[in-house]
Design an enzyme around this catalytic site. Structure first.
Site, mmCIF file in Angstrom:
data_model
loop_
_atom_site.group_PDB
_atom_site.id
_atom_site.type_symbol
_atom_site.label_atom_id
_atom_site.label_comp_id
_atom_site.label_asym_id
_atom_site.label_seq_id
_atom_site.Cartn_x
_atom_site.Cartn_y
_atom_site.Cartn_z
ATOM 1 N N ASP A 67 0.818 -1.211 0.000
ATOM 2 C CA ASP A 67 0.000 0.000 0.000
ATOM 3 C C ASP A 67 0.853 1.262 0.000
ATOM 4 O O ASP A 67 2.072 1.210 0.162
ATOM 5 C CB ASP A 67 -0.980 -0.004 1.197
ATOM 6 C CG ASP A 67 -0.292 -0.320 2.524
ATOM 7 O OD1 ASP A 67 0.954 -0.330 2.578
ATOM 8 O OD2 ASP A 67 -1.002 -0.551 3.507
ATOM 9 N N ASP A 142 -7.220 -1.308 13.845
ATOM 10 C CA ASP A 142 -8.635 -1.602 13.595
ATOM 11 C C ASP A 142 -8.807 -2.920 12.848
ATOM 12 O O ASP A 142 -9.871 -3.208 12.318
ATOM 13 C CB ASP A 142 -9.301 -0.455 12.812
ATOM 14 C CG ASP A 142 -8.703 -0.271 11.414
ATOM 15 O OD1 ASP A 142 -7.789 -1.044 11.043
ATOM 16 O OD2 ASP A 142 -9.157 0.634 10.691
ATOM 17 N N HIS A 144 -7.058 -3.937 10.178
ATOM 18 C CA HIS A 144 -6.876 -3.924 8.721
ATOM 19 C C HIS A 144 -5.620 -4.669 8.266
ATOM 20 O O HIS A 144 -4.633 -4.784 8.970
ATOM 21 C CB HIS A 144 -6.915 -2.504 8.147
ATOM 22 C CG HIS A 144 -5.785 -1.598 8.535
ATOM 23 N ND1 HIS A 144 -5.987 -0.273 8.830
ATOM 24 C CD2 HIS A 144 -4.455 -1.807 8.661
ATOM 25 C CE1 HIS A 144 -4.822 0.287 9.107
ATOM 26 N NE2 HIS A 144 -3.875 -0.626 9.018
ATOM 27 N N GLU A 149 -9.674 -1.151 5.161
ATOM 28 C CA GLU A 149 -10.348 -0.752 6.386
ATOM 29 C C GLU A 149 -11.595 -1.605 6.617
ATOM 30 O O GLU A 149 -12.066 -2.290 5.700
ATOM 31 C CB GLU A 149 -10.741 0.731 6.273
ATOM 32 C CG GLU A 149 -9.538 1.669 6.176
ATOM 33 C CD GLU A 149 -8.757 1.835 7.486
ATOM 34 O OE1 GLU A 149 -8.605 0.845 8.229
ATOM 35 O OE2 GLU A 149 -8.295 2.950 7.756
#
Ligand code: GLP
Length: 256
Positions: A67, A142, A144, A149
């Site tokens: 990413d 979270d 991910h 997400e």
């Protein structure tokens, strides 16, 4: 899936590097998917040591990063410009320390004029090289994977993704704050391989470190398969998956 618990971060890093090094020795022209974040830094430095002291040869390796933030990047020809891009991170922590060839390095380009088209081409390039032999992964606070997400579907592909506030807060604390960048100035979007893209890789090496990851990794490994914790997709990973945790990160697991 193999779950391996190491005493501490250093042991985790050295062990993870040995798995990557085995692949590079077994298949010198392998394709490796790299990840960013603070967790893989120790592994990257150990790989650099193996290169320098033991001649581990990356000259035929191709890399694809998971990413990148949208809106920032570096000129790959001038890799040492300071910014908070993942491309710069990779050069500093790994690429400048080993003998991987510049033309074999692929990091999503955060300044692409047409990001959607860039993402499609990124997927095509991965396919044209026969796929990713080993994908390095972490887990976000979270849950991910990459920048997928909560809510990202399990068949999602490389695309533009909006970052949520937890991710922005976590990455501000880990990186941007030290660089003197305010939270308001941080990128709000990223380019990320999709969960579907990651699930197609041939093997996965997931690294999880520290007590602050204990709850979320317990959910990902032992909780229900859910797009609310996108890393729970490891439960349906068909290739060879290895998860390496330090004791603190593994402290909430019920089954080891
Ligand atoms: C970022 C990256 C993820 C990484 C996560 C965890 O959000 N996009 O790929 O897994 O950070 O980072 P850390 O290792 O710093 O906890």
């Amino acid at each position: 899936m193999k779950i391996i618990v190491k005493d501490n971060y250093e042991d985790l890093s050295v062990f993870a590097a040995s798995i990557v090094a085995d692949l590079v020795k077994r298949k010198p022209n392998c394709v490796i998917g790299f990840a960013t974040g603070s967790t893989p830094i120790g592994m990257y430095h150990e790989l650099a040591r193996l290169h320098k002291e033991e001649g581990l040869d990356f000259s035929q390796v191709t890399s694809f990063n998971l990413d990148e933030y949208l809106g920032i990047s570096i000129d790959l020809e001038k890799p040492y410009e300071m910014d908070q891009s993942y491309a710069r991170f990779m050069y500093e922590e790994l690429f400048s320390r080993i003998n991987i060839k510049q033309e074999n390095i692929n990091v999503p380009y955060g300044l692409a004029e047409n990001p959607d088209q860039f993402c499609r081409q990124y997927e095509e390039k991965i396919k044209s090289l026969g796929g990713i032999d080993m994908q390095i992964l972490g887990i976000g606070g979270d849950g991910h994977w990459g920048f997928n997400e909560p809510g990202s579907s399990f068949d999602s592909r490389t695309r533009v993704e909006k970052l949520n506030s937890k991710t922005i807060d976590d990455n501000y604390e880990a990186f941007y704050k030290k660089a003197g960048v305010s939270k308001e100035e941080m990128p709000r979007y990223a380019l990320t391989m999709g969960i579907g893209t990651i699930l197609e890789t041939k093997s996965a090496l997931m690294l999880v470190n520290g007590e602050k990851k204990a709850d979320i990794i317990q959910k990902a490994l032992e909780g229900p398969l859910s797009t609310e914790v996108t890393a729970s997709a490891i439960q349906i990973y068909k290739g060879d998956a290895t998860v390496i945790l330090d004791k603190a990160a593994a402290s909430k697991l019920k089954n080891i």
